[in-house]
Enzyme design. Structure first.
Site, mmCIF file in Angstrom:
data_model
loop_
_atom_site.group_PDB
_atom_site.id
_atom_site.type_symbol
_atom_site.label_atom_id
_atom_site.label_comp_id
_atom_site.label_asym_id
_atom_site.label_seq_id
_atom_site.Cartn_x
_atom_site.Cartn_y
_atom_site.Cartn_z
ATOM 1 N N CYS A 8 -7.910 -21.093 55.100
ATOM 2 C CA CYS A 8 -6.386 -21.347 56.030
ATOM 3 C C CYS A 8 -6.435 -19.590 56.457
ATOM 4 O O CYS A 8 -7.235 -19.121 56.402
ATOM 5 C CB CYS A 8 -5.323 -21.593 55.070
ATOM 6 N N ARG A 14 -2.225 -22.297 51.407
ATOM 7 C CA ARG A 14 -3.028 -23.806 51.519
ATOM 8 C C ARG A 14 -4.369 -23.647 50.608
ATOM 9 O O ARG A 14 -4.612 -24.472 50.093
ATOM 10 C CB ARG A 14 -2.944 -24.272 52.767
ATOM 11 N N ASP A 122 1.646 -25.046 57.700
ATOM 12 C CA ASP A 122 1.636 -23.773 56.860
ATOM 13 C C ASP A 122 3.151 -23.637 56.375
ATOM 14 O O ASP A 122 3.974 -23.562 56.921
ATOM 15 C CB ASP A 122 1.569 -22.712 57.944
HETATM 16 P P1 4NP Z 1 -2.038 -19.831 54.206
HETATM 17 O O1 4NP Z 1 -0.318 -19.086 54.496
HETATM 18 O O2 4NP Z 1 -2.522 -19.549 55.457
HETATM 19 O O3 4NP Z 1 -1.678 -20.942 53.777
HETATM 20 O O4 4NP Z 1 -2.112 -18.822 53.067
HETATM 21 C C1 4NP Z 1 -0.106 -18.007 55.287
HETATM 22 C C2 4NP Z 1 -0.186 -16.777 54.351
HETATM 23 C C3 4NP Z 1 0.269 -15.583 54.936
HETATM 24 C C4 4NP Z 1 0.608 -15.840 56.264
HETATM 25 C C5 4NP Z 1 0.896 -16.865 56.940
HETATM 26 C C6 4NP Z 1 0.262 -17.914 56.451
HETATM 27 N N1 4NP Z 1 1.007 -14.357 56.776
HETATM 28 O O5 4NP Z 1 1.689 -14.451 57.824
HETATM 29 O O6 4NP Z 1 1.261 -13.285 56.160
#
Ligand code: 4NP
Length: 151
Positions: A8, A14, A122
């Site tokens: 991800c 995720r 997300d």
């Molecule tokens: P992930 O979620 O891709 O599911 O781990 C996110 C985690 C951090 C960020 C965005 C999405 N961020 O912008 O820091």
């Protein structure tokens, strides 16, 4: 041993859930399941507290995980690379050098809804309900992936 990588954006919400859920459905003697992010924003960090909580609610401990960034060598190490959304797909495909590497990359929800290119939303900027929803989606699709590759 079959090796599967979940990907991800941040590797804190995720893909850590996808890693923990798929691991819980397979024998770890036969499979290696890992996860990574397309960015390095959270490298070295534990999964998001909300992911840890929702996993714990269903009996899965993901606190052994630490965020890491996807690297080119992952194309060699892993047999299948499941990405959570379209942006992840484009970012990973852009790093591939060969057709064989490109073919390892799949949008995870296509295992449940073939060819629809649906994204796992997300949940980072939302509330706990988003994490519950993501958990349920990933549990459903990981059950399909596990039954396919167990054979
Ligand atoms: P992930 O979620 O891709 O599911 O781990 C996110 C985690 C951090 C960020 C965005 C999405 N961020 O912008 O820091």
């Amino acid at each position: 041993m079959k090796k599967i990588l979940m990907v991800c954006l941040g590797n804190i919400c995720r893909s850590p859930l996808a890693e923990g859920i798929l691991q819980s459905k397979l024998s770890l003697e036969d499979f290696k399941i890992d996860s990574a992010g397309t960015t390095g924003y959270h490298v070295g960090e534990l999964p998001d507290k909300r992911s840890i909580e929702v996993a714990r609610k269903y009996g899965i401990d993901i606190t052994n995980q630490r965020s890491r960034k996807f690297a080119k060598k992952d194309f060699e190490e892993f047999d299948m690379i499941f990405v959570m959304d379209k942006d992840n797909y484009e970012d990973i495909i852009a790093m591939a050098d060969t057709m064989e590497q490109q073919e390892k990359v799949k949008m995870i929800l296509n295992e449940l809804y073939p060819y629809e290119d649906m994204s796992v939303p997300d949940p980072y900027y939302g509330g706990d309900q988003g994490f519950e929803k993501v958990y349920q989606m990933l549990d459903e699709v990981c059950e399909i992936i596990a039954s396919k590759i167990r054979k």
